[in-house]
Design a protein around this motif. Structure first.
Motif, mmCIF file in Angstrom:
data_model
loop_
_atom_site.group_PDB
_atom_site.id
_atom_site.type_symbol
_atom_site.label_atom_id
_atom_site.label_comp_id
_atom_site.label_asym_id
_atom_site.label_seq_id
_atom_site.Cartn_x
_atom_site.Cartn_y
_atom_site.Cartn_z
ATOM 1 N N LEU A 201 0.886 -1.368 -0.052
ATOM 2 C CA LEU A 201 -0.253 -0.157 0.058
ATOM 3 C C LEU A 201 0.799 1.401 -0.015
ATOM 4 C CD1 LEU A 201 -3.066 1.091 0.038
ATOM 5 C CD2 LEU A 201 -2.677 0.931 2.733
ATOM 6 N N GLU A 202 1.867 1.334 0.684
ATOM 7 C CA GLU A 202 2.872 2.404 0.826
ATOM 8 C C GLU A 202 3.397 2.816 -0.765
ATOM 9 O OE1 GLU A 202 6.375 4.004 3.582
ATOM 10 O OE2 GLU A 202 6.639 1.881 2.943
ATOM 11 N N LYS A 203 4.017 1.539 -1.299
ATOM 12 C CA LYS A 203 4.428 1.747 -2.656
ATOM 13 C C LYS A 203 3.507 2.396 -3.621
ATOM 14 C CE LYS A 203 7.975 -2.104 -2.430
ATOM 15 N NZ LYS A 203 8.421 -3.306 -3.083
ATOM 16 N N LEU A 204 2.256 1.696 -3.560
ATOM 17 C CA LEU A 204 1.167 2.562 -4.357
ATOM 18 C C LEU A 204 1.066 3.867 -3.979
ATOM 19 C CD1 LEU A 204 -0.989 2.154 -6.556
ATOM 20 C CD2 LEU A 204 -2.525 1.262 -4.579
ATOM 21 N N THR A 205 0.786 4.213 -2.837
ATOM 22 C CA THR A 205 0.650 5.565 -2.404
ATOM 23 C C THR A 205 1.949 6.376 -3.150
ATOM 24 O OG1 THR A 205 -0.576 4.900 -0.488
ATOM 25 C CG2 THR A 205 0.241 7.253 -0.571
ATOM 26 N N GLN A 206 2.841 5.931 -2.794
ATOM 27 C CA GLN A 206 4.222 6.785 -3.208
ATOM 28 C C GLN A 206 4.236 6.854 -4.758
ATOM 29 O OE1 GLN A 206 7.413 4.372 -1.395
ATOM 30 N NE2 GLN A 206 7.398 5.530 0.424
ATOM 31 N N LYS A 207 3.922 5.769 -5.184
ATOM 32 C CA LYS A 207 3.823 6.133 -6.989
ATOM 33 C C LYS A 207 2.766 7.067 -7.400
ATOM 34 C CE LYS A 207 4.291 2.477 -9.183
ATOM 35 N NZ LYS A 207 3.948 1.113 -10.202
ATOM 36 N N LEU A 208 1.688 7.174 -6.616
ATOM 37 C CA LEU A 208 0.653 8.058 -7.147
ATOM 38 C C LEU A 208 1.004 9.248 -6.843
ATOM 39 C CD1 LEU A 208 -2.615 6.094 -6.023
ATOM 40 C CD2 LEU A 208 -2.024 6.646 -8.105
ATOM 41 N N LEU A 209 1.732 9.557 -5.706
ATOM 42 C CA LEU A 209 2.209 10.889 -5.416
ATOM 43 C C LEU A 209 3.106 11.382 -6.222
ATOM 44 C CD1 LEU A 209 2.220 10.643 -1.322
ATOM 45 C CD2 LEU A 209 0.821 11.890 -2.720
ATOM 46 N N ILE A 210 4.254 10.396 -6.707
ATOM 47 C CA ILE A 210 5.165 11.017 -7.649
ATOM 48 C C ILE A 210 4.607 11.457 -9.044
ATOM 49 C CG2 ILE A 210 7.299 10.223 -8.907
ATOM 50 C CD1 ILE A 210 7.914 8.553 -6.394
ATOM 51 N N TYR A 211 3.678 10.657 -9.425
ATOM 52 C CA TYR A 211 2.929 10.631 -10.776
ATOM 53 C C TYR A 211 2.199 12.217 -10.601
ATOM 54 C CZ TYR A 211 0.091 10.548 -14.569
ATOM 55 O OH TYR A 211 -0.636 10.869 -15.902
ATOM 56 N N LEU A 212 1.611 12.702 -9.628
ATOM 57 C CA LEU A 212 0.767 13.681 -9.607
ATOM 58 C C LEU A 212 1.773 15.000 -9.423
ATOM 59 C CD1 LEU A 212 -1.717 15.220 -9.380
ATOM 60 C CD2 LEU A 212 -1.728 15.016 -6.944
ATOM 61 N N GLU A 213 2.978 14.587 -8.684
ATOM 62 C CA GLU A 213 3.921 15.740 -8.328
ATOM 63 C C GLU A 213 4.525 16.001 -10.029
ATOM 64 O OE1 GLU A 213 8.371 16.010 -7.089
ATOM 65 O OE2 GLU A 213 7.190 14.881 -5.853
ATOM 66 N N VAL A 214 4.653 15.009 -10.690
ATOM 67 C CA VAL A 214 5.613 14.964 -12.068
ATOM 68 C C VAL A 214 4.448 15.695 -13.035
ATOM 69 C CG1 VAL A 214 6.512 13.968 -13.956
ATOM 70 C CG2 VAL A 214 7.090 13.397 -11.502
ATOM 71 N N GLU A 215 3.300 15.129 -12.946
ATOM 72 C CA GLU A 215 2.130 15.724 -13.921
ATOM 73 C C GLU A 215 1.969 16.964 -13.664
ATOM 74 O OE1 GLU A 215 -0.142 15.595 -16.979
ATOM 75 O OE2 GLU A 215 0.130 13.618 -16.375
ATOM 76 N N LEU A 216 2.033 17.704 -12.376
ATOM 77 C CA LEU A 216 1.642 19.147 -12.192
ATOM 78 C C LEU A 216 2.761 19.789 -12.594
ATOM 79 C CD1 LEU A 216 -0.392 18.662 -8.775
ATOM 80 C CD2 LEU A 216 -1.212 19.228 -11.044
ATOM 81 N N ALA A 217 4.049 19.357 -12.236
ATOM 82 C CA ALA A 217 5.031 20.286 -12.480
ATOM 83 C C ALA A 217 5.615 20.447 -14.018
ATOM 84 C CB ALA A 217 6.339 19.552 -11.765
ATOM 85 N N THR A 218 5.409 19.486 -14.649
ATOM 86 C CA THR A 218 5.486 19.519 -16.081
ATOM 87 C C THR A 218 4.555 20.415 -17.006
ATOM 88 O OG1 THR A 218 4.485 17.188 -16.565
ATOM 89 C CG2 THR A 218 6.930 17.267 -16.233
ATOM 90 N N GLN A 219 3.556 20.552 -16.246
ATOM 91 C CA GLN A 219 2.550 21.661 -17.081
ATOM 92 C C GLN A 219 2.964 23.036 -16.952
ATOM 93 O OE1 GLN A 219 -0.038 20.278 -18.682
ATOM 94 N NE2 GLN A 219 0.696 18.509 -17.931
#
Length: 374
Positions: A201-219
């Motif tokens: 569960l921790e790995k899944l949460t971290q992956k989602l957080l990193i994805y959202l961080e990258v998605e927002l940053a690259t916009q």
């Protein structure tokens, strides 16, 4: 460096804690009273607070209550250090907002474990807060990815969240229901199940957080982590070998590494390699080789991850995106199908290049090129 605030009227107790934590990379601060501690919070900026319960004047329970009443300090975990043993007293500590407690005399192993655990909680909170502060273009990002979030995400996310949650809850329910009649082997097995589920569960949460961080940053602009990270066999091999070992495939990884310093953070580099090797392990048969190679080109480090696995069609490689898994029903693999898209976004956000060459039902090579720093 994590900041630890110790609040205790007896400076000798601070010396003890300082000794027990001396080998940890912590910045320790000391306050001799609750009033002094509260007045110094902005100065010390603690990530974790160790708070003695029995103090003259304002006791630890009141100090905890006042700190937790201030919104800016509510997220900081407080560990109550107490000689009290009655359940009612311990309940009072937790009811005032404390996250944990440790009994006197303080045990070194227990202290380090509890501080480490609370720091992880604080770090996860800080990550979430940092994401919450990123507001520019967030509506556009959500609109752009709305179609991607439909379909596979609706089907896979509940499963990916519920499976580890059920593992944790089920193991704890069994423990609570029959703990007195279990031998130590049974208890260890149930705790191991709960721990495995929690880590998933921790790995899944971290992956989602990193994805959202990258998605927002690259916009808004290229990912702003201008760090230099050493790409070497010593740096990258151990975590990847550990991943392969967990799947009984430690002998399947082959490395041929040319070293270089690359312009990417260590966190993002680790995420890229983990996702690529995890995919290769997931979509190839045990016993087949997975080769990780790198070569230095003018200004760039080319990294290749090759597997003899299921491969992808040209149509599939052109459709790589978040939360898309090809042939999930056929192969029943775990995951959300976001790994390759996450890798692509990180690499391109750091000024690199991403490409895939694949032969369906035969082999796949993922190639990433990262800028060499300096």
């Amino acid at each position: 460096m994590p900041s630890i605030l110790v609040i205790d009227d007896d400076p000798d107790n601070f010396d003890v804690i300082e000794t027990l934590l001396s080998e940890q990379n912590y910045l320790l601060h000391y306050a001799a009273s609750g009033q002094q501690a509260i007045a110094s919070l902005n100065l010390f900026q603690p990530d974790v607070i160790l708070l003695d319960v029995m103090m003259p004047g304002m006791d630890g329970i009141e100090v905890c209550r006042q700190i937790k009443a201030m919104p800016q300090w509510q997220p900081v975990p407080i560990i109550m250090v107490t000689a009290l043993t009655a359940k009612e007293d311990l309940a009072r500590c937790l009811n005032t907002g404390a996250e944990d407690f440790i009994s006197k005399p303080v045990n070194a192993v227990e202290l380090r474990a509890r501080v480490h655990s609370m720091l992880r909680i604080k770090q996860q909170y800080d990550k979430i807060q940092n994401l919450a502060h990123i507001q520019a273009n967030s509506i556009q990002v959500l609109e752009k990815t709305l179609n991607q979030l439909r379909g596979n995400l609706a089907a896979t996310l509940p499963h990916e969240l519920n499976t580890p949650l059920h593992g944790i809850i089920g193991s704890l329910n069994l423990l609570m229901a029959d703990l007195e009649n279990m031998d130590m082997g049974e208890i260890r097995e149930l705790v191991s199940w709960a721990d495995e589920s929690a880590r998933r569960l921790e790995k899944l949460t971290q992956k989602l957080l990193i994805y959202l961080e990258v998605e927002l940053a690259t916009q808004q602009k290229p990912i702003s982590k201008p760090q230099s990270t050493k790409f070497s066999i010593v740096a990258i091999a151990p975590p990847l070998q550990s991943l392969a070992r967990s799947l009984n495939r430690s002998h399947n990884l082959i490395f041929a590494i040319a070293e270089a310093n690359v312009s990417i953070s260590a966190e993002y580099l680790a995420t890229i390699l983990y996702e690529l090797v995890d995919n290769a392990l997931k979509f190839s048969q045990p016993g087949t080789e997975i080769k990780i190679t790198s070569e230095v080109a003018p200004g760039m480090l080319n990294i290749y991850v090759h597997d003899w696995g299921r491969g992808m069609t040209a149509e599939q490689t052109s459709q790589i995106g978040a939360f898309i898994q090809f042939e999930r029903k056929t192969y029943e693999q775990q995951g959300l199908g976001m790994g390759l898209n996450l890798v692509k976004k990180i690499v391109e956000g750091c000024g690199g290049e991403f490409s895939i060459s694949s032969v369906y039902k035969q082999e796949t090579t993922v190639n990433i090129s990262l800028p060499i720093s300096g």
